[in-house]
Design a protein around this motif. Structure first.
Motif, PDB file in Angstrom:
ATOM      1  N   GLN A 331      -9.606  -7.332   9.840  1.00  0.00           N
ATOM      2  CA  GLN A 331      -8.234  -7.211   9.348  1.00  0.00           C
ATOM      3  C   GLN A 331      -7.224  -7.281  10.493  1.00  0.00           C
ATOM      4  O   GLN A 331      -6.081  -7.705  10.297  1.00  0.00           O
ATOM      5  CB  GLN A 331      -8.071  -5.912   8.553  1.00  0.00           C
ATOM      6  N   SER A 339       0.553 -11.942   5.694  1.00  0.00           N
ATOM      7  CA  SER A 339      -0.852 -11.735   5.328  1.00  0.00           C
ATOM      8  C   SER A 339      -1.083 -10.308   4.868  1.00  0.00           C
ATOM      9  O   SER A 339      -1.833 -10.053   3.924  1.00  0.00           O
ATOM     10  CB  SER A 339      -1.761 -12.055   6.522  1.00  0.00           C
ATOM     11  N   THR A 343      -2.547  -8.838   1.324  1.00  0.00           N
ATOM     12  CA  THR A 343      -3.665  -7.890   1.280  1.00  0.00           C
ATOM     13  C   THR A 343      -3.313  -6.660   0.454  1.00  0.00           C
ATOM     14  O   THR A 343      -4.160  -6.089  -0.224  1.00  0.00           O
ATOM     15  CB  THR A 343      -4.062  -7.456   2.705  1.00  0.00           C
ATOM     16  N   ASN A 346      -4.466  -6.105  -3.142  1.00  0.00           N
ATOM     17  CA  ASN A 346      -5.881  -5.885  -3.459  1.00  0.00           C
ATOM     18  C   ASN A 346      -6.328  -4.443  -3.255  1.00  0.00           C
ATOM     19  O   ASN A 346      -7.509  -4.135  -3.417  1.00  0.00           O
ATOM     20  CB  ASN A 346      -6.750  -6.800  -2.588  1.00  0.00           C
ATOM     21  N   SER A 351     -11.439  -1.370  -2.348  1.00  0.00           N
ATOM     22  CA  SER A 351     -10.929  -2.408  -1.462  1.00  0.00           C
ATOM     23  C   SER A 351      -9.838  -1.782  -0.606  1.00  0.00           C
ATOM     24  O   SER A 351      -8.741  -1.515  -1.087  1.00  0.00           O
ATOM     25  CB  SER A 351     -10.375  -3.592  -2.271  1.00  0.00           C
ATOM     26  N   ILE A 353      -7.222  -1.137   2.670  1.00  0.00           N
ATOM     27  CA  ILE A 353      -6.398  -1.669   3.752  1.00  0.00           C
ATOM     28  C   ILE A 353      -6.649  -0.773   4.964  1.00  0.00           C
ATOM     29  O   ILE A 353      -6.276   0.405   4.975  1.00  0.00           O
ATOM     30  CB  ILE A 353      -4.909  -1.658   3.378  1.00  0.00           C
TER      31      ILE A 353
END
Length: 716
Positions: A331, A339, A343, A346, A351, A353
């Motif tokens: 990441q 980007s 992200t 999600n 999922s 970050i």
């Protein structure tokens, strides 16, 4: 009350066969002899890889499998017809089904050999005993005897043989249920077509659920004939169709058998009164036994891989720690704001970050997620709304229309739509549910999930205790007459806070009105700094003027980890607000979002009133809610989660990977562990299946395309 049993399983699709084949010559071209043709054979014992895996000593257990045209048609009935209705060609669907049938047979044969090899260590005669049985059903029942899955049945697991039987029995009942409902309701009765998105897991059976009583399957098939009466059906009695009689059940079962006969799935010689003796039903049972053999193999294989994930060295989960560092590094590579914002969409409890892109202090800001309950203008009111008009005069006029907006409970489709999800809570075992100030509010939804948690999955992020806001009368024909209570924005705010407090069982939610909303002239909509500008183009709109009210739900732990822990105040508040979304919002797009719409600290694509209010609410943290006006109506914006973008690991920074932390519910390590474990094992078993097909398929499969070429040409 109408049965809430879903039509599920492979057998249920049999009733739709004539519909699926409408407009083509398939049924008219088939006959019983044609259905017996072999379309493919599979025998993996001819593979060179048998010896490499040490399975050569057990190959006598495998006989060449003959896949017939009837198998192909049955597969089409079960799953293929839905692809045709979705626009696929017959050739594509039948080729896909042939590939699926042969591939599954490859895996089934491999799993059989593997289990025989494994079990031979405890029983040296297992191969001889297996081969001594005269029928395939007996062989596979012997192979599965004593095997359990890690399901939700009684004891340590669910008996795989009983799982196969329950799957078969429930599928047959579901098929007959659908036919019986049409008989009871009448051929000419119109069913509802309205629909509204339902919360995750609504009416979803638990995987590997198995109803047992004294160690025996407490579930039977109900056909209306001796041996298959309602008294013999165990807990199926809870699912019996409203208005069902022995006579209507017999008629429905006869229609079920007629569908199978019409399409040559059973023989004229079958004793159809004894449903379990029907050849097609026996074949379906064998298929389910073979699937359980595959499941048993994959479960054993996944346990060996699970041990690698759970490896602890010097007190730390080494696999988990290494995986985190790998994911974090991946990441970090995508370190631009664009980007990162992609992200954000999600984020869920599966999922994560882990990293936010580095920014300087002027670019940093608070990002977050919000729910949006939209209370819209009526059709008549919308005639005065012009989204292209951004003048202060327009906003001043719009303010009066907003004051007259009324909203109602939007869940009528859960009564009279495609599926009736409603139930009278006053007649249930529920001890407490929310009725507001209206004692006559008694109807809730999703009785299966709320009251039968042993059998059905828990509703996800949905408290489930908010009754329909209005009066309900059930009609003689099973439909409902509804009269929804009308709410203005102040009424809605009272409902909003009262229900959250009900779910949290304390006074956690409160709000206050925003004095800036009380404008007395159009000029008030301009910022104080630009209000006196001569050129109107230089005047800037003050978006704080559109914020009607602000509020807060107080809870101590506002971390992302707490958001995903069922039972935490943050999760319960989220679940209450999410349920209110399902009840009131006309912004249905948010109903499919996991934790809401992502809100950037910078420019967004939202309307300016919503962007301003959402960003301000996000800055104040999780649990904050704002009510703002806009061209769509009122927006009740609730902040579910936030985090600052200053660079570095957003989740999991500076954590330890000791067993104490990993096994503690609610910690980042615990959430990450469960995600990695579930996804890794799922990927491993999927990949393992693919590897088996690649290694043992190919030359071990022989296709006879001439036998089913007529099916491939149906599009012509």
């Amino acid at each position: 009350m109408k049965s809430k049993k879903l039509v599920c399983g492979a057998m249920a699709a049999a009733i739709t066969l004539s519909v699926a084949f409408s407009g083509c010559s398939l049924v008219s071209t088939l006959n019983e002899e044609d259905m017996r043709q072999t379309i493919a054979t599979v025998n993996i014992t001819t593979s060179d890889n048998i010896a490499k895996e040490g399975l050569a000593d057990y190959t006598s257990a495998i006989k060449t499998a003959n896949i017939t045209k009837r198998d192909l048609i049955a597969s089409f009935v079960n799953i293929g017809s839905s692809y045709i209705q979705s626009g696929y060609s017959y050739a594509d669907v039948f080729n896909m089904l042939v590939d699926s049938l042969t591939s599954n047979e490859v895996v089934s044969q491999y799993a059989t050999l593997y289990l025989l090899k494994e079990k031979s260590a405890q029983d040296s005669d297992i191969l001889e005993t297996f081969n001594s049985f005269s029928t395939e059903v007996e062989k596979y029942e012997f192979l599965l005897s004593g095997e359990t899955s890690e399901g939700d049945g009684e004891g340590e697991g669910s008996d795989r043989i009983l799982l196969a039987k329950y799957d078969l029995y429930s599928s047959i009942n579901s098929s007959i249920d659908s036919l019986e409902e049409s008989i009871i309701d009448g051929e000419d009765e119109e069913t509802g077509t309205d629909s509204r998105t339902t919360p995750a897991n609504a009416d979803t059976l638990k995987e590997d659920y198995l109803p047992l009583k004294d160690g025996q399957l407490n579930y039977g098939i109900y056909t209306g004939y001796e041996g298959y009466l309602i008294g013999d059906s165990g807990i199926y009695k809870d699912d019996e169709i409203e208005g069902s009689t022995r006579e209507t059940r017999k008629r429905a079962y006869s229609a079920f058998i007629a569908n199978l006969k019409t399409n040559y799935l059973i023989s004229e010689d079958d004793d159809v009164v004894d449903v379990l003796s029907v050849s097609y039903i026996q074949d379906e049972y064998l298929t389910r036994l073979q699937q359980q053999v595959i499941n048993e193999y994959l479960e054993r294989y996944s346990k060996t891989q699970e041990a690698l994930i759970d490896e602890v060295v010097d007190g730390e989960y080494v696999f988990l720690k290494d995986r985190y560092e790998t994911d974090l590094a991946a990441q970090e590579i995508s370190n631009d704001i664009s980007s990162f914002e992609t992200t954000m969409g999600n984020l869920s409890d599966t999922s994560f970050i882990l990293y936010a892109p580095a920014t300087d202090e002027t670019d940093g800001g608070t990002y977050g997620y919000v729910y949006n309950i939209l209370l819209p203008f009526s059709a008549a009111q919308s005639l005065y709304i012009d989204s292209s008009d951004t003048s202060a005069e327009y906003y001043f006029m719009r303010k009066d229309i907003l004051a007259d907006i009324t909203t109602t409970d939007q869940r009528a489709a859960w009564f009279n739509g495609v599926t009736d999800y409603s139930f009278n809570a006053a007649e249930s075992s529920l001890e407490s549910y929310y009725t507001g100030s209206n004692s006559g509010r008694n109807y809730l939804f999703f009785e299966n999930n709320l009251l039968h948690s042993d059998r059905y999955e828990e509703l996800d992020k949905y408290a489930g205790l908010y009754t329909y806001n209005g009066t309900v009368r059930e009609n003689a024909d099973g439909t409902y007459s509804l009269s929804a209570n009308k709410l203005k924005i102040d009424d809605m705010l009272n409902e909003f806070t009262a229900y959250i407090n009900f779910v949290l069982d304390k006074d956690a939610a409160s709000y206050s009105f925003n004095d800036d909303y009380k404008v007395t002239s159009p000029e008030d909509y301009y910022t104080a700094e630009t209000r006196d500008e001569e050129d109107e183009a230089d005047r800037k709109i003050d978006y704080s003027r559109f914020v009607y009210a602000t509020g807060k739900v107080e809870f101590e732990d506002k971390t992302l980890g707490s958001l995903f822990v069922k039972g935490s105040d943050q999760y319960k508040a989220l679940s209450a607000v999410n349920e209110l979304q399902y009840a009131y919002t006309t912004d249905t797009g948010v109903l499919s979002e996991y934790i809401g719409y992502s809100v950037s600290a910078f420019d967004t694509s939202y309307i300016p009133e919503f962007e301003y209010a959402a960003q301000k609410a996000v800055e104040e943290g999780a649990g904050t809610f704002y009510v703002c006006a806009g061209d769509y109506g009122w927006h009740i914006i609730y902040v579910t989660a936030t985090f600052d973008v200053q660079g570095g690991a957003v989740m999991g920074e500076n954590v330890d990977w000791t067993a104490a932390s990993v096994n503690q519910d609610g910690t980042f390590q615990n959430l990450y562990y469960n995600w990695i474990k579930d996804t890794t094992l799922s990927n491993i078993t999927t990949n393992r299946r693919t590897l088996i097909i690649d290694a043992f398929g190919g030359s071990t499969i022989t296709l006879y395309k001439d036998a089913y070429s007529d099916l491939l040409e149906l599009d012509a």
